[in-house]
Design a protein around this motif. Structure first.
Motif, PDB file in Angstrom:
ATOM      1  N   HIS B 301      82.981  18.980 -34.531  1.00  0.00           N
ATOM      2  CA  HIS B 301      84.159  19.770 -35.005  1.00  0.00           C
ATOM      3  C   HIS B 301      85.631  18.892 -34.756  1.00  0.00           C
ATOM      4  N   ALA B 302      85.476  17.709 -34.582  1.00  0.00           N
ATOM      5  CA  ALA B 302      86.773  16.631 -34.414  1.00  0.00           C
ATOM      6  C   ALA B 302      86.489  15.780 -35.448  1.00  0.00           C
ATOM      7  N   ARG B 303      85.513  15.819 -36.445  1.00  0.00           N
ATOM      8  CA  ARG B 303      85.021  15.128 -37.479  1.00  0.00           C
ATOM      9  C   ARG B 303      85.069  13.716 -37.294  1.00  0.00           C
ATOM     10  N   LYS B 304      84.683  13.091 -36.041  1.00  0.00           N
ATOM     11  CA  LYS B 304      84.927  11.609 -35.762  1.00  0.00           C
ATOM     12  C   LYS B 304      83.442  11.492 -34.953  1.00  0.00           C
ATOM     13  N   ASN B 305      83.074  10.068 -35.140  1.00  0.00           N
ATOM     14  CA  ASN B 305      82.054   9.600 -34.341  1.00  0.00           C
ATOM     15  C   ASN B 305      82.043   9.656 -32.916  1.00  0.00           C
ATOM     16  N   ILE B 306      81.214   9.854 -32.167  1.00  0.00           N
ATOM     17  CA  ILE B 306      81.304  10.117 -30.780  1.00  0.00           C
ATOM     18  C   ILE B 306      81.590   8.687 -30.296  1.00  0.00           C
ATOM     19  N   PHE B 307      82.618   8.573 -29.255  1.00  0.00           N
ATOM     20  CA  PHE B 307      83.072   7.414 -28.667  1.00  0.00           C
ATOM     21  C   PHE B 307      82.051   6.945 -27.638  1.00  0.00           C
ATOM     22  N   PRO B 562      73.483   9.634 -35.667  1.00  0.00           N
ATOM     23  CA  PRO B 562      73.960  11.089 -35.908  1.00  0.00           C
ATOM     24  C   PRO B 562      75.651  11.398 -36.065  1.00  0.00           C
ATOM     25  N   TYR B 563      76.310  10.291 -36.141  1.00  0.00           N
ATOM     26  CA  TYR B 563      77.658  10.496 -35.770  1.00  0.00           C
ATOM     27  C   TYR B 563      78.599  10.039 -37.286  1.00  0.00           C
ATOM     28  N   ASP B 564      78.008   9.818 -38.094  1.00  0.00           N
ATOM     29  CA  ASP B 564      78.769   9.325 -39.489  1.00  0.00           C
ATOM     30  C   ASP B 564      79.662  10.406 -39.991  1.00  0.00           C
ATOM     31  N   TYR B 565      80.626  10.657 -39.142  1.00  0.00           N
ATOM     32  CA  TYR B 565      81.910  11.405 -39.713  1.00  0.00           C
ATOM     33  C   TYR B 565      83.076  10.743 -40.208  1.00  0.00           C
ATOM     34  N   SER B 566      83.709  11.023 -41.184  1.00  0.00           N
ATOM     35  CA  SER B 566      84.691  10.390 -41.541  1.00  0.00           C
ATOM     36  C   SER B 566      84.607   8.872 -41.933  1.00  0.00           C
ATOM     37  N   VAL B 567      83.458   8.539 -42.470  1.00  0.00           N
ATOM     38  CA  VAL B 567      83.226   6.936 -42.673  1.00  0.00           C
ATOM     39  C   VAL B 567      84.104   6.697 -43.998  1.00  0.00           C
ATOM     40  N   PRO B 568      84.761   5.547 -43.944  1.00  0.00           N
ATOM     41  CA  PRO B 568      85.627   5.102 -45.053  1.00  0.00           C
ATOM     42  C   PRO B 568      84.660   4.926 -46.329  1.00  0.00           C
ATOM     43  N   GLY B 569      85.264   5.352 -47.171  1.00  0.00           N
ATOM     44  CA  GLY B 569      84.672   5.068 -48.565  1.00  0.00           C
ATOM     45  C   GLY B 569      83.748   6.165 -48.995  1.00  0.00           C
ATOM     46  N   ALA B 570      83.210   7.009 -47.983  1.00  0.00           N
ATOM     47  CA  ALA B 570      82.179   8.067 -48.153  1.00  0.00           C
ATOM     48  C   ALA B 570      82.644   9.375 -49.092  1.00  0.00           C
ATOM     49  N   GLU B 572      82.140  12.498 -48.926  1.00  0.00           N
ATOM     50  CA  GLU B 572      82.540  13.305 -47.914  1.00  0.00           C
ATOM     51  C   GLU B 572      82.848  13.020 -46.702  1.00  0.00           C
ATOM     52  N   ASP B 573      83.197  13.838 -45.873  1.00  0.00           N
ATOM     53  CA  ASP B 573      83.763  13.204 -44.433  1.00  0.00           C
ATOM     54  C   ASP B 573      82.529  13.171 -43.481  1.00  0.00           C
TER      55      ASP B 573
END
Lengths: 234, 588
Positions: B301-307, B562-570, B572-573
């Motif tokens: 829900h933060a559209r970001k890979n887990i830190f 499992p955390y490929d969110y907002s990957v540059p160039g993809a 979708e996000d």
């Protein structure tokens, strides 16, 4: 509780060794692709072995806790259990015999000698039943002597440990009966050998557990070692 | 990132039941009642746990009515009060939290998130639920037994648990112990299944370090439970023998009403060791799945890979291991060698380190994320705050010199309700709001969800935050009625009344949740297969809700973490775990 912590440390060492081979330092965000590292095709057999191994680790911990509780509860100068240990040496012999017979049944099943495997399996069941009967007799003698309710609790622990151990063996017997019937039904020697292999492991584990319990409840050649592990320092 | 050829991994092994071996239901009874499908079993577990949880919620109302308005409700006497607090505590800790996280979320998510068709032993899995249900029924039966349920307190400390002065000394304590024994047997069946499934039935490409943190949390918690519950089992069996056969494992020599009882020589402290050897890992049996679920909710829900994914995994393992060497911090007031006290205080403080790593990583995952304040996200953020609060007071109590004066006050009640009551329940709600669309194919109503969240979250703080101050004032816990304690100001009674009113409101707000669950089954907005645009496998099933066998003709192949969110160039996000790089528009 030092015995329990030692047991857990042992499990931790095994788990740690396994985890060390799982590439936990990998950077999964840098690699893509189906880099599969699952064990080779073991199918249901591997899963069953693993499940039994995990279950036995839990059962082992259960009895380690009982032995640790014995060490904390029963005073070192306990008068002991008013029972002739020769009866228990005899029952121990039958449990050991059952274990040996299962090994032999497994070898016969792997050779494809199904009739021999079945006959040996039945002998193992009979030896196990004799063990249970002997334990039941000892249980009854203890109870009739009111030794299950003494203040030093050694008799109570005998009742408790033999009860739980016997229930586990009875569960194993139910599984063994199912295997024997299932094998007769399907007529698959390979499947029979696999199932007997699992039962053999279970029986061996229950034999080891019983030997440890026997060693703490009565004086045996290995009792000193168990005392060192489970008695709190004076 | 580089894709390696699929051929290198095939033929794909794995011991999950394949389509041909799965037991397919042939009747309504085997489809919905005696089902071997982990998803149905998950719903059965969750439904049963939530139902008994509502009983515990009503019991908490009764506790608060007595504490807030003492003497006003004649049907609550001292005996009833102790029975109510005992049943409330035990139900919440064991029969609700453990069952929902492991039996509910575990059954639903493990096969789906690792790409398996089902649990490895579906029949044993089914048995596990039915034994759990039997345990719940035996527990509930104690409400109707002569003498009522036990009033020994949820820790069931001997010798008082089985003495005649304690309510429910007849049937109540026997049924409680029998129920716990059944619960542990049932759980062991399920637990072995979860562990073997995770180890043996993962989809091709699903390495351990590609598993979602939810699975890491549930997996580690299951291992903890398998190793912790035997201690409770041993304690329960020994106490049952003390009660029924007259043994003296825990019972010292006792003179009761001028009569010497037949007990003698027993050690109550032994029970405390056994109980807390289970009891402290139990905190993490509940917390670790919550940690995992929150990680996934926040990342999605933060559209970001887990830190710090690796640190998160290592922290879960470290917390699990350390949780077995802190148990005696629950026993400071029982008395112990000062060096042991020092040892257990130190280990308690050390366990805060991996826990703090997790909190920092959640916050850093949120940092500059594309935060969507959806209902699951609200619950996840609320969890972080609440767990942090409860954890910090835990650091106070982990020290002997602080614990001793506070141990018998409401400070401890506030602490463990924040850390082990409210925090995991917030995650349960967040998880349900998040995965309900996959389970039913429909979204839960957003407005009702927000109403439910704000009343629950703010209400929980209004209940438990002031309770810390009551504890610091010295207001004792476990007391039926607080009278004759001159050092407690009159305002404490007003605060207690306020807390009780809020507790009633928060309890009533849960009806909104239940209404939402039921109403949305028919009137919820259709969710589609992946309404949150999530990456993990459960959202990639060919059908929603997933059919028996989960994956249709072919198992998924996993290509990424499992955390490929907002990957540059993809394109979708988000890039699902089963999507190769070249089809996702990700540069090789």
């Amino acid at each position: 509780m030092s015995l329990v912590l030692l047991y857990l440390a042992g499990l931790g060492a095994v788990s740690g060794r396994w985890l060390a081979r799982q590439h936990l330092a990998a950077k999964p965000w840098l690699s893509a692709g189906p880099s599969l590292t699952l064990p080779p095709d073991g199918g249901t057999e591997l899963a069953a072995k693993l499940a039994l191994g995990i279950f036995l680790a839990v059962v082992g911990l259960l009895f380690a806790l009982l032995v640790a509780a014995y060490g904390m509860r029963v005073p070192p100068g306990s008068t002991g259990i008013p029972l002739d240990p020769r009866l228990l040496w005899l029952t121990t012999g039958f449990l050991g015999l059952a274990s040996l017979l299962l090994h032999r049944a497994g070898r016969a099943a792997r050779r494809g000698a199904e009739d021999e495997a079945h006959a040996t399996l039945l002998a193992a069941v009979a030896a196990s039943l004799v063990f249970l009967g002997g334990q039941g007799l000892a249980w009854r003698l203890i109870w009739e002597a009111e030794a299950g309710r003494t203040a030093d609790a050694a008799g109570s622990f005998f009742v408790l440990i033999t009860l739980l151990h016997g229930l586990h063996l009875a569960g194993g017997l139910a599984a063994l009966a199912r295997i024997a019937v299932g094998a007769a039904w399907t007529g698959s020697p390979a499947r029979l050998a696999r199932s007997i292999g699992l039962c053999t492991l279970y029986w061996d584990a229950l034999l080891v557990i019983w030997l440890v319990a026997f060693g703490i409840l009565f004086r045996t050649p290995w009792s000193g070692l168990i005392d060192v592990l489970c008695r709190p320092p004076a | 990132m580089v894709d390696t050829p699929i051929g290198a991994a095939g033929p794909f092994p794995g011991s999950e039941p394949d389509e041909a071996e799965l037991y397919h239901p042939h009747s309504w009874l085997t489809r919905y009642v005696f089902s071997q499908d982990a998803k149905v079993i998950a719903i059965q577990y969750s439904g049963t746990a939530l139902a008994i949880g509502f009983v515990a919620l009503i019991l908490s109302w009764l506790i608060r009515l007595q504490l807030g308005f003492p003497g006003l409700f004649s049907f609550i006497g001292p005996a009833e009060y102790y029975q109510i607090i005992t049943m409330h505590g035990m139900i919440m800790v064991v029969y609700l939290l453990t069952a929902v996280f492991l039996g509910g979320f575990g059954n639903y998510l493990i096969p789906l998130m690792i790409g398996a068709r089902d649990m490895v032993f579906p029949y044993v899995n089914m048995l596990s639920y039915w034994i759990y249900l039997l345990a719940v029924l035996v527990l509930v039966a104690s409400f109707f037994a002569p003498g009522g349920p036990t009033g020994a307190g949820w820790t069931l400390y001997p010798p008082q648990a089985i003495l005649s002065g304690t309510p429910g000394q007849g049937w109540g304590i026997v049924l409680m112990l029998a129920s716990l024994i059944l619960f542990i047997i049932g759980f062991t069946m399920g637990g072995v299944n979860y562990v073997v499934t995770v180890l043996q039935a993962r989809a091709p490409g699903m390495t351990l370090m590609r598993m979602p943190l939810t699975i890491w949390g549930i997996f580690t918690a299951t291992v903890l439970a398998l190793l912790a519950f035997p201690a409770l089992f041993v304690g329960a069996v020994m106490m049952l023998l003390d009660r029924l056969l007259g043994t003296s494992f825990f019972m010292p020599m006792i003179i009761e009403a001028g009569q010497r009882l037949h007990y003698g020589g027993g050690t109550p402290i032994l029970f405390q060791h056994l109980f807390w050897f289970f009891g402290h890992p139990e905190v993490y049996i509940v917390a670790l799945p919550a940690f995992g679920i929150v990680s996934d909710l926040i990342s999605t829900h933060a559209r970001k890979n887990i830190f710090g994914y690796r640190m998160m995994v290592w922290a879960i393992i470290a917390i699990g291991a350390l949780s077995f060497v802190v148990w005696a911090h629950h026993m400071y007031v029982s008395g112990m060698n000062p060096y042991f006290g020092f040892f257990f205080a130190t280990t308690t403080l050390i366990i805060a380190v991996p826990t703090a790593i997790k909190v920092y990583n959640w916050v850093l995952t949120l940092w500059r994320g594309d935060i969507h304040l959806t209902v699951p996200m609200l619950f996840a953020i609320a969890f972080i705050v609440t767990f942090l609060n409860g954890g910090l007071t835990g650091l106070f109590l982990g020290n002997v010199v602080v614990d001793v004066p506070l141990s018998d006050t409401l400070f401890v009640v506030a602490h463990f309700h924040m850390v082990m009551g409210v925090a995991p329940i917030l995650v349960i709600f967040g998880g349900i709001y998040h995965w309900y669309p996959k389970v039913t194919g429909r979204m839960l109503d957003e407005r009702l969800g927000r109403l439910h969240f704000w009343v629950t979250f703010l209400g929980a703080y209004l209940i438990f935050f002031p309770m810390h101050y009551l504890g610091l004032l010295g207001v004792p816990r476990r007391y039926f009625e607080i009278t004759g304690l001159g050092f407690i100001p009159a305002s404490a009674a007003s605060l207690n009344a306020f807390i009780s009113v809020v507790a009633l409101v928060v309890g009533a707000a849960q009806v909104v949740f239940v209404v939402n669950l039921i109403r949305s089954l028919w009137h919820g907005v259709p969710a589609g297969g992946n309404p949150w645009h999530a990456t993990t496998l459960e959202w990639q099933t060919p059908d929603t809700p997933p059919r028996h066998g989960n994956w249709g003709a072919r198992l998924p192949v996993v290509y990424r973490w499992p955390y490929d969110y907002s990957v540059p160039g993809a394109a979708e996000d988000f890039v699902p775990q089963n999507q190769p790089s070249h089809t996702a528009g990700v540069a090789p």
